[in-house]
Design a protein around this motif. Structure first.
Motif, PDB file in Angstrom:
ATOM      1  N   UNK A  86      29.486   0.190   3.416  1.00 53.66           N
ATOM      2  CA  UNK A  86      30.277   0.634   2.483  1.00 53.66           C
ATOM      3  C   UNK A  86      30.452  -0.164   1.170  1.00 53.66           C
ATOM      4  N   UNK A  87      31.051   0.308   0.254  1.00 54.85           N
ATOM      5  CA  UNK A  87      30.974  -0.346  -1.122  1.00 54.85           C
ATOM      6  C   UNK A  87      31.688  -1.471  -1.207  1.00 54.85           C
ATOM      7  N   UNK A  88      32.334  -1.966  -0.238  1.00 57.67           N
ATOM      8  CA  UNK A  88      32.841  -3.285  -0.190  1.00 57.67           C
ATOM      9  C   UNK A  88      31.946  -4.271   0.507  1.00 57.67           C
ATOM     10  N   UNK A  89      30.880  -3.898   0.963  1.00 55.05           N
ATOM     11  CA  UNK A  89      29.885  -4.784   1.512  1.00 55.05           C
ATOM     12  C   UNK A  89      28.836  -5.318   0.375  1.00 55.05           C
ATOM     13  N   UNK A  90      29.142  -4.641  -0.831  1.00 54.82           N
ATOM     14  CA  UNK A  90      28.270  -5.183  -1.933  1.00 54.82           C
ATOM     15  C   UNK A  90      28.573  -6.678  -2.219  1.00 54.82           C
ATOM     16  N   UNK A  91      27.505  -7.415  -2.429  1.00 54.83           N
ATOM     17  CA  UNK A  91      27.469  -8.953  -2.390  1.00 54.83           C
ATOM     18  C   UNK A  91      26.278  -9.579  -2.227  1.00 54.83           C
ATOM     19  N   UNK A  92      26.101 -10.737  -2.895  1.00 47.38           N
ATOM     20  CA  UNK A  92      24.873 -11.660  -2.813  1.00 47.38           C
ATOM     21  C   UNK A  92      24.808 -11.986  -1.330  1.00 47.38           C
ATOM     22  N   UNK A  93      24.148 -11.968  -0.634  1.00 42.67           N
ATOM     23  CA  UNK A  93      23.906 -12.339   1.014  1.00 42.67           C
ATOM     24  C   UNK A  93      22.948 -13.517   0.881  1.00 42.67           C
ATOM     25  N   UNK A  94      23.544 -14.612   1.661  1.00 41.02           N
ATOM     26  CA  UNK A  94      22.699 -15.996   1.557  1.00 41.02           C
ATOM     27  C   UNK A  94      22.355 -16.111   2.874  1.00 41.02           C
ATOM     28  N   UNK A  95      21.313 -16.497   3.339  1.00 39.06           N
ATOM     29  CA  UNK A  95      20.587 -17.156   4.635  1.00 39.06           C
ATOM     30  C   UNK A  95      21.182 -18.627   4.858  1.00 39.06           C
ATOM     31  N   UNK A  96      21.868 -18.946   5.922  1.00 42.26           N
ATOM     32  CA  UNK A  96      22.147 -20.310   6.386  1.00 42.26           C
ATOM     33  C   UNK A  96      21.589 -20.975   7.350  1.00 42.26           C
ATOM     34  N   UNK A  97      21.410 -22.243   7.410  1.00 40.14           N
ATOM     35  CA  UNK A  97      20.795 -22.866   8.586  1.00 40.14           C
ATOM     36  C   UNK A  97      21.417 -24.118   8.602  1.00 40.14           C
ATOM     37  N   UNK A  98      21.705 -24.685  10.076  1.00 37.23           N
ATOM     38  CA  UNK A  98      22.321 -25.949  10.138  1.00 37.23           C
ATOM     39  C   UNK A  98      21.888 -26.877  11.254  1.00 37.23           C
ATOM     40  N   UNK A  99      21.504 -28.133  10.748  1.00 32.83           N
ATOM     41  CA  UNK A  99      20.961 -28.842  11.822  1.00 32.83           C
ATOM     42  C   UNK A  99      21.939 -30.171  11.695  1.00 32.83           C
ATOM     43  N   UNK A 100      21.320 -31.340  12.196  1.00 32.77           N
ATOM     44  CA  UNK A 100      22.213 -32.405  12.588  1.00 32.77           C
ATOM     45  C   UNK A 100      22.425 -33.236  11.198  1.00 32.77           C
ATOM     46  N   UNK A 101      21.374 -32.847  10.041  1.00 32.66           N
ATOM     47  CA  UNK A 101      21.623 -33.375   8.765  1.00 32.66           C
ATOM     48  C   UNK A 101      22.439 -32.685   7.703  1.00 32.66           C
ATOM     49  N   UNK A 102      22.767 -31.408   8.010  1.00 34.57           N
ATOM     50  CA  UNK A 102      23.758 -30.543   7.023  1.00 34.57           C
ATOM     51  C   UNK A 102      23.495 -29.047   7.158  1.00 34.57           C
ATOM     52  N   UNK A 103      23.821 -28.376   5.793  1.00 32.67           N
ATOM     53  CA  UNK A 103      23.811 -27.123   5.946  1.00 32.67           C
ATOM     54  C   UNK A 103      22.720 -27.076   4.754  1.00 32.67           C
ATOM     55  N   UNK A 104      21.752 -25.910   4.944  1.00 33.51           N
ATOM     56  CA  UNK A 104      20.769 -25.422   4.107  1.00 33.51           C
ATOM     57  C   UNK A 104      21.087 -23.941   3.725  1.00 33.51           C
ATOM     58  N   UNK A 105      20.518 -23.616   2.225  1.00 33.47           N
ATOM     59  CA  UNK A 105      20.871 -22.132   1.857  1.00 33.47           C
ATOM     60  C   UNK A 105      19.705 -21.813   1.294  1.00 33.47           C
ATOM     61  N   UNK A 106      19.507 -20.304   1.240  1.00 31.81           N
ATOM     62  CA  UNK A 106      18.455 -19.569   0.663  1.00 31.81           C
ATOM     63  C   UNK A 106      18.979 -19.306  -0.791  1.00 31.81           C
ATOM     64  N   UNK A 107      18.047 -18.667  -1.356  1.00 31.00           N
ATOM     65  CA  UNK A 107      18.614 -18.314  -2.885  1.00 31.00           C
ATOM     66  C   UNK A 107      19.303 -17.020  -3.063  1.00 31.00           C
ATOM     67  N   UNK A 108      19.483 -16.230  -1.804  1.00 28.62           N
ATOM     68  CA  UNK A 108      20.394 -15.147  -1.902  1.00 28.62           C
ATOM     69  C   UNK A 108      19.679 -13.826  -2.311  1.00 28.62           C
ATOM     70  N   UNK A 109      20.055 -12.889  -1.759  1.00 33.55           N
ATOM     71  CA  UNK A 109      19.591 -11.343  -1.956  1.00 33.55           C
ATOM     72  C   UNK A 109      20.739 -10.502  -2.311  1.00 33.55           C
TER      73      UNK A 109
END
Length: 115
Positions: A86-109
């Motif tokens: 849907x048009x409301x799905x328009x956004x930058x999508x980021x991948x996220x990973x979590x381990x015991x040391x914290x959160x990590x993020x991709x650059x977005x698509x």
């Protein structure tokens, strides 16, 4: 440290489909959850879907029944299959990973849903 690289975004018409991919590298053995977030212009970043190392999944209400998150056969990959976009799905999508040391993020698509 975990590095994340996303791919698969683009322009799609309403009702169409896209598949996002995220590949993790680095300390992947310690990852216990991966997910997808999105951020539209002027809005806060929000959870779209997540999956744990045990296979449990969680979805935003707005995407239930339309999006599917899955982990690849190789432990360090995660996918987001998006259908009935849907048009409301328009956004930058980021991948996220979590381990015991914290959160990590991709650059977005960027995902743009427009006719």
């Amino acid at each position: 440290q975990v590095q994340l690289v996303e791919s698969g975004g683009g322009l799609v018409q309403p009702g169409g489909s896209l598949r996002l991919s995220c590949a993790a590298s680095g300390s992947i053995f310690s990852i216990y959850a991966m997910g997808w977030y999105r951020q539209a212009p002027g809005k806060q970043r929000e959870l779209v879907a997540a999956v744990t190392s045990g296979g449990s999944t969680n979805y935003a209400d707005s995407v239930k029944g339309r999006f599917t998150i899955s982990r690849g056969n190789v432990k360090n990959t995660v996918y987001l299959q998006m259908s009935s976009l849907k048009p409301e799905d328009t956004a930058v999508y980021y991948c996220n990973a979590v381990n015991s040391k914290g959160d990590y993020w991709g650059q977005g698509t960027q995902v743009t849903v427009s006719s």
